[in-house]
Design a protein around this motif. Structure first.
Motif, mmCIF file in Angstrom:
data_model
loop_
_atom_site.group_PDB
_atom_site.id
_atom_site.type_symbol
_atom_site.label_atom_id
_atom_site.label_comp_id
_atom_site.label_asym_id
_atom_site.label_seq_id
_atom_site.Cartn_x
_atom_site.Cartn_y
_atom_site.Cartn_z
ATOM 1 N N SER A 9 -49.488 32.774 87.565
ATOM 2 C CA SER A 9 -49.090 31.843 86.638
ATOM 3 C C SER A 9 -48.116 32.340 85.947
ATOM 4 C CB SER A 9 -50.291 31.199 85.939
ATOM 5 O OG SER A 9 -51.073 32.329 85.159
ATOM 6 N N LYS A 132 -53.230 30.200 78.385
ATOM 7 C CA LYS A 132 -51.769 29.825 78.257
ATOM 8 C C LYS A 132 -51.066 30.496 77.287
ATOM 9 C CE LYS A 132 -51.171 25.593 79.224
ATOM 10 N NZ LYS A 132 -50.967 24.020 78.955
ATOM 11 N N ASP A 133 -51.592 30.470 75.885
ATOM 12 C CA ASP A 133 -50.956 31.239 74.722
ATOM 13 C C ASP A 133 -50.707 32.499 75.029
ATOM 14 O OD1 ASP A 133 -51.030 28.519 73.470
ATOM 15 O OD2 ASP A 133 -52.565 28.969 72.062
ATOM 16 N N LEU A 136 -47.879 32.895 77.300
ATOM 17 C CA LEU A 136 -46.646 32.470 76.614
ATOM 18 C C LEU A 136 -46.086 33.521 75.894
ATOM 19 C CD1 LEU A 136 -44.775 30.268 76.269
ATOM 20 C CD2 LEU A 136 -45.964 29.350 74.282
ATOM 21 N N ARG A 151 -42.067 27.288 76.188
ATOM 22 C CA ARG A 151 -43.233 26.620 76.317
ATOM 23 C C ARG A 151 -43.020 25.554 77.419
ATOM 24 N NH1 ARG A 151 -47.599 26.532 73.236
ATOM 25 N NH2 ARG A 151 -46.593 27.624 71.789
ATOM 26 N N ARG A 152 -41.650 24.904 77.315
ATOM 27 C CA ARG A 152 -41.653 23.858 78.233
ATOM 28 C C ARG A 152 -41.372 24.369 79.751
ATOM 29 N NH1 ARG A 152 -36.956 20.467 75.318
ATOM 30 N NH2 ARG A 152 -36.380 22.583 74.490
ATOM 31 N N GLU A 153 -40.776 25.578 79.897
ATOM 32 C CA GLU A 153 -40.436 26.346 81.100
ATOM 33 C C GLU A 153 -41.781 26.499 81.881
ATOM 34 O OE1 GLU A 153 -38.348 30.085 82.628
ATOM 35 O OE2 GLU A 153 -37.446 29.034 80.896
ATOM 36 N N GLN A 154 -42.909 27.011 80.809
ATOM 37 C CA GLN A 154 -44.352 27.510 81.131
ATOM 38 C C GLN A 154 -45.123 26.295 82.132
ATOM 39 O OE1 GLN A 154 -47.284 28.036 78.463
ATOM 40 N NE2 GLN A 154 -47.973 29.926 79.574
ATOM 41 N N GLU A 155 -44.822 25.146 81.188
ATOM 42 C CA GLU A 155 -45.855 23.851 81.671
ATOM 43 C C GLU A 155 -45.026 23.183 82.940
ATOM 44 O OE1 GLU A 155 -45.408 21.147 78.300
ATOM 45 O OE2 GLU A 155 -46.869 22.339 77.068
ATOM 46 N N ALA A 156 -43.807 23.303 82.902
ATOM 47 C CA ALA A 156 -43.197 22.908 84.239
ATOM 48 C C ALA A 156 -43.520 23.840 85.383
ATOM 49 C CB ALA A 156 -41.664 22.787 84.028
ATOM 50 N N ASP A 158 -46.079 26.010 85.776
ATOM 51 C CA ASP A 158 -47.435 25.939 86.090
ATOM 52 C C ASP A 158 -47.595 24.542 86.986
ATOM 53 O OD1 ASP A 158 -47.931 28.393 85.128
ATOM 54 O OD2 ASP A 158 -48.959 27.490 83.233
ATOM 55 N N ALA A 159 -47.103 23.431 86.305
ATOM 56 C CA ALA A 159 -47.260 22.168 87.019
ATOM 57 C C ALA A 159 -46.825 22.086 88.514
ATOM 58 C CB ALA A 159 -46.621 21.122 86.054
#
Length: 209
Positions: A9, A132-133, A136, A151-156, A158-159
């Motif tokens: 991840s 997640k934290d 990050l 943060r937004r890059e991580q969410e994108a 992983d999704a």
């Protein structure tokens, strides 16, 4: 020689841990060579293959089958009629992975390789993850970029990776049942994680001896 697949991840250190494992085991590390081979077989430029690669972390390939479009590597989207569809990329990637397993072996990062090679006895499947934290924070420390930006890059990331595996293989890539070894690489030093994977791989007869 065998194969080690590494699913990681965002922020779990896959890009550093996987090649270190390959070096310790005396195996090739297959990363950019896979989209390059896929591009050659489909007759498309390498950036287009990389844009459809499951491991790209910036400008991530996003699952847009329902929209009938595919990402343009320089931004926006392109009609699927102008490019091989995403299934063609997936099929060619699976063929390359099968050839690696049947031939020189190696360490493969991403590409849903644990799902593609799940039935082979000469493969070790590894999952690198963590809260997640902490992932990050690790990514911020490694890249020097602000956590808010990442943060937004991580969410994108992983999704997108989860969507890729769920769409094509109908399973959750985070489930431990798909792997022989699952490690929280945010809680252990990375050299320790590398050592754990190497020990597990050698226990399955994988690597140069």
């Amino acid at each position: 020689m065998g194969v080690v697949t590494v699913s990681a991840s965002f922020g779990a250190g896959g890009a550093e841990i996987a090649p270190a494992v390959a070096e310790r085991l005396g195996l090739p590390f297959h990363d950019r060579v896979i989209p390059a081979q896929v591009a050659a077989r489909l007759g498309v430029p390498l950036p287009e293959a990389e844009a459809n690669d499951e491991t790209v972390t910036r400008g991530l390939w996003r699952l847009v089958t329902s929209l009938g479009t595919m990402p343009d590597p320089v931004g926006g989207v392109l009609p699927t009629s102008t490019l091989p569809d995403e299934r063609a990329y997936r099929v060619q990637t699976e063929r390359v992975l099968a050839e690696i397993a049947a031939g020189p072996g190696g360490v493969v990062l991403g590409r849903a390789a644990a799902m593609v090679l799940r039935d082979r006895p000469d493969v070790l499947h590894v999952r690198l993850d963590g809260p997640k934290d902490r992932r990050l924070a690790a990514a911020a420390a490694h890249t020097g970029r602000p956590e808010a930006e990442l943060r937004r890059e991580q969410e994108a990331a992983d999704a997108a990776r989860m969507a890729y595996v769920r769409h094509f293989y109908r399973c959750d890539p985070a489930e431990s049942r798909h792997y022989h070894l699952v490690a929280d690489s945010t809680a252990l030093p990375r050299d320790v994680v590398v050592e754990l994977i190497v020990i597990a791989a050698r226990a399955r007869g994988i690597g140069a001896f």
